[in-house]
Design a protein around this motif. Structure first.
Motif, short mmCIF file in Angstrom:
data_model
loop_
_atom_site.label_atom_id
_atom_site.label_comp_id
_atom_site.label_asym_id
_atom_site.label_seq_id
_atom_site.Cartn_x
_atom_site.Cartn_y
_atom_site.Cartn_z
N GLU A 2 27.80 12.82 79.86
CA GLU A 2 29.23 12.63 79.69
C GLU A 2 29.82 13.83 78.98
OE1 GLU A 2 30.52 8.54 78.63
OE2 GLU A 2 28.39 8.23 78.24
N LEU A 4 32.82 15.31 76.19
CA LEU A 4 33.70 14.94 75.09
C LEU A 4 34.35 16.20 74.54
CD1 LEU A 4 34.73 12.87 72.92
CD2 LEU A 4 32.71 13.51 71.57
N THR A 29 35.95 10.83 65.70
CA THR A 29 34.71 10.64 66.45
C THR A 29 33.57 11.34 65.72
OG1 THR A 29 35.93 10.57 68.52
CG2 THR A 29 33.58 11.03 68.67
N VAL A 31 29.93 13.19 66.05
CA VAL A 31 29.04 13.88 66.98
C VAL A 31 27.76 14.24 66.24
CG1 VAL A 31 28.75 15.98 68.37
CG2 VAL A 31 30.95 14.82 68.33
N ASN A 49 25.53 12.03 75.53
CA ASN A 49 25.66 10.60 75.79
C ASN A 49 26.09 9.85 74.55
OD1 ASN A 49 22.97 11.48 77.60
ND2 ASN A 49 24.48 10.23 78.69
N TRP A 50 26.81 8.75 74.78
CA TRP A 50 27.19 7.88 73.68
C TRP A 50 26.01 7.02 73.27
CZ3 TRP A 50 31.43 8.31 70.82
CH2 TRP A 50 32.52 9.00 71.36
N THR A 51 25.80 6.90 71.95
CA THR A 51 24.76 6.01 71.42
C THR A 51 25.38 5.16 70.32
OG1 THR A 51 24.07 7.63 69.74
CG2 THR A 51 22.93 7.70 71.88
N THR A 52 24.65 4.13 69.92
CA THR A 52 25.14 3.27 68.83
C THR A 52 24.12 3.27 67.70
OG1 THR A 52 26.30 1.85 70.39
CG2 THR A 52 25.92 0.97 68.18
N ALA A 58 29.20 3.85 66.71
CA ALA A 58 29.23 4.72 67.89
C ALA A 58 29.17 6.20 67.50
CB ALA A 58 30.50 4.46 68.70
N GLN A 59 28.27 6.94 68.18
CA GLN A 59 28.11 8.37 67.96
C GLN A 59 27.89 9.06 69.30
OE1 GLN A 59 24.66 8.61 65.39
NE2 GLN A 59 25.90 8.45 63.53
N PHE A 60 28.34 10.30 69.39
CA PHE A 60 28.10 11.07 70.62
C PHE A 60 26.93 12.01 70.36
CE2 PHE A 60 28.84 14.30 73.88
CZ PHE A 60 29.14 13.49 74.98
N LYS A 61 25.83 11.80 71.09
CA LYS A 61 24.62 12.61 70.91
C LYS A 61 24.69 13.82 71.84
CE LYS A 61 19.60 12.39 70.70
NZ LYS A 61 18.40 11.57 70.94
#
Length: 696
Positions: A2, A4, A29, A31, A49-52, A58-61
């Protein structure tokens, strides 16, 4: 994958070692991932990718990223003025944007020479900006690849400087090249990368690198070779599998000239041939003694009454022999003897050269003898651009007499370059104290030469009356004989012992001495005249603890550069940790931090007036030097030396270490610690044997 997009608000966490980052964007957000240190305000497009996270949500890896440039004038000023690009600081950023406005980034990318229109930017500064911009673009592209393989930001920049944009290509082909090509990267880091790239544990490149690395590490302990069985055992532990004597990689390394097998021992080829070349050069210089000329006999007769029998014998031998070693402890008249030799050579109008292995030793030699002395590197005219010495076996030194001091500090490599550059007609006198610690590098040159019987060696033993008045000298000789020094503080003594059993209290007591007692009573400068010397780096009374305390309490300046736990202030006393031939500074050199050049990203330091610039990725070459180890103090002399000595140092408590530390002090020596530790060091004469084969 994805995508961002966002603007960096701040870093909430950044690991200097591996680049792992937690970033908060302007829209709140989070990251996370391995990233180079980006700048607050950078506009970035991330892929991942989004992870939890179970705690943080929620975090963007991140898997990849691309910095997009700001478009507003304010944004461009912030971006360029952030210190990202060498040559552009906040002031210059304002000037550039004033001229080019929102087209600034386009101008820099596509027509950078237009910056000459900006007030204050000339051709020289333009070249700096061009280089800074190019480096920033290149390093950004390479950084993610490197940090994706667990390489820290500091090492990533070093790798980029070594390989440029070819870094991914080179590392993919053979990550083990990093060990030889990039200072500070050892087998473990290279091996971790190799595993990620699919190199098996039995891959020939891995085994070859492991063997060469093992020999290199062994040489750092002073050895020029290692018995084959010990090398096999070392490599078995390093490689995590049993290396066989018959492994074809061993044969290949020898065929390619990287290692040498000889009598069951294994050498790095450069050390093997260095030792053999030293032997050959010594043999060629070792001629039978000359008969004295009438002029020499007359000169000796004139000075006979001015010297002791030992000293006179040494002076006479210097006229009879092409090679001579003069050794002796403090106060035995080595300097007076050398002055006598030099005086005769000067009367004969002969050309004389003086040299020592370090800058401080050369400076001290100049001060006590009265003739200019050079470091060996300067004497041989080392050229960093060509990585070669101007004087060598093909272009010999032109002199009649060469005197080399502090020979115990000279390792095999340096002695090879020195002795092979000596003209066969030159008289060479090696001077040193055989009871001091041996060189930090491989070899045991002074002792091996004395034991070889190839060179006449004269030991001066008589302590002169003036020296007898010094308790430093008397106690040094006591320690050398295995006798406990006199620890009762007499009136006006230059050897002071302060008993303190609580190790945690010692650093504060040393600080009080340096900051208050010594300057008030003796007018010594805390920075220039006083040196703390400790046997070890770690522990309550180790170098690291004392340096941290002294920087905080003795230097009132503010921090001008920090990276992780490392901090530097203006005025900090520092030491160079490796030979850097390009910069002209060498292992053990002491200097002082001047300032940090924010625009060009350099930490500026002064080494006795010589200005040296360090970029951020080069700062692992220096360390604070309010306190140094005994090994690092070799070749230096200080008006006042303070040494903590504790039974916690039991591993390092050896006679030659205590003796070396004490003899660094010229006017005052203070030991602080326990009498038991002093006794332990004095009685422990177990010197670790070095594997060397010079004349053996």
């Amino acid at each position: 994958m994805e995508s961002l997009k966002g603007e960096i608000l701040r870093y909430t966490y950044y690991n200097e070692e591996n680049g792992y980052s937690v970033i908060r964007l302007l829209d709140n957000t989070t990251v996370v991932g391995v990233l180079p240190k980006l700048n607050d305000g950078d506009k970035v497009e991330f892929t991942g990718n989004w992870t939890t996270h179970p705690k943080f949500g929620a975090q963007f890896k991140v898997e990849g990223f691309n910095v997009t440039y700001p478009t507003t004038e304010a944004g461009i000023i912030n971006y360029l003025g952030s210190g990202l690009i060498k040559g552009i600081g906040k002031s210059t950023a304002h000037k550039i944007v004033k001229v080019f406005g929102s087209k600034t980034i386009d101008i820099i990318e596509n027509n950078i020479d237009q910056l000459l229109k900006v007030d204050g930017i000339g051709e020289k500064k333009l070249q700096i900006i061009k280089k800074g911009w190019s480096e920033q673009q290149g390093v950004k592209n390479v950084m993610l690849f490197l940090q994706g393989h667990g390489i820290s930001t500091a090492y990533s920049i070093k790798i980029y400087k070594t390989y440029g944009e070819r870094a991914p290509e080179v590392i993919n082909a053979n990550p083990y090249k990093l060990i030889q090509d990039v200072w500070g990267i050892g087998f473990k880091i290279a091996d971790d990368i190799g595993k990620k790239l699919g190199f098996t544990e039995h891959h020939p490149a891995r085994i070859e690198a492991g063997i060469v690395y093992a020999l290199s590490e062994i040489s750092k302990n002073g050895h020029t070779y290692v018995p084959e069985i010990d090398l096999i055992n070392y490599c078995t532990q390093l490689l995590k599998f049993e290396l066989a004597y018959s492994d074809p990689v061993l044969q290949k390394l020898e065929e390619n000239g990287l290692i040498v097998h000889d009598n069951g021992n294994v050498y790095l080829s450069e050390l093997f041939y260095a030792e053999r070349s030293i032997e050959k050069a010594i043999e060629s210089l070792s001629l039978p003694p000359n008969a004295l000329s009438r002029a020499d006999e007359k000169a000796l007769l004139l000075i006979r009454k001015s010297f002791s029998d030992e000293q006179f014998g040494a002076i006479k031998s210097a006229l009879e022999n092409k090679l001579l070693i003069i050794t002796g402890g403090p106060g035995t008249g080595k300097t007076t003897t050398l002055k006598g030799i030099i005086d005769i050579y000067k009367r004969r109008e002969k050309k004389i050269l003086l040299a020592a292995p370090t800058g401080r030793a050369a400076k001290r030699m100049t001060e006590v003898i009265g003739l200019d002395a050079k470091t060996i590197h300067r004497l041989l005219e080392y050229n960093p651009a060509e990585n070669a010495f101007g004087y060598n076996q093909f272009n010999r030194l032109d002199c009649d007499l060469l005197i080399v001091d502090e020979v115990s500090m000279i390792d095999t490599y340096l002695m090879y370059h020195l002795i092979t550059a000596v003209n066969p007609n030159t008289t060479v006198i090696f001077v040193g104290d055989k009871d001091q610690l041996p060189s930090v590098g491989p070899g045991n040159i002074l002792k091996d030469l004395i034991n070889s019987d190839k060179i006449l060696s004269i030991e001066l033993t008589i302590i002169f009356r003036q020296a007898e008045e010094s308790d430093i000298v008397l106690n040094a000789h006591k320690i050398n004989k295995g006798e406990t020094p006199d620890l009762i503080n007499k009136r006006n003594t230059d050897f002071v012992f302060l008993e303190e059993s609580n190790n945690a209290s010692i650093p504060e007591k040393i600080l009080h001495l340096v900051k208050t007692e010594i300057p008030n009573r003796l007018q010594f400068d805390p920075f220039e005249d006083v040196q703390v010397i400790s046997p070890m780096y770690r522990g309550d009374v180790g170098v690291n603890t004392i340096n941290s305390l002294f920087q905080q309490s003795l230097n009132p300046s503010h921090v001008i550069y920090s990276s992780g736990e490392r901090k530097f202030k203006g005025g900090d006393k520092i030491m160079q940790l490796r030979n850097n031939y390009v910069k002209g500074v060498f292992n053990g050199d002491i200097g002082f931090i001047i300032n940090y050049d924010e625009e060009n990203k350099f930490l500026n330091a002064s080494y006795e007036g010589k200005i040296v610039k360090y970029s951020p990725d080069e700062l692992d070459e220096i360390t604070l030097a309010y306190a140094v180890t005994v090994h690092k103090s070799q070749g230096s002399e200080y008006p006042c030396v303070i040494m903590p000595i504790s039974t916690a140092h039991y591993i390092m408590l050896q006679r030659n270490l205590l003796y070396t530390a004490i003899t660094r002090a010229s006017r005052l020596l203070i030991l602080i610690g326990s009498k038991r530790a002093v006794a332990m060091a004095t009685k422990n004469n177990k010197v670790e044997n070095r594997f060397t084969s010079l004349f053996k």
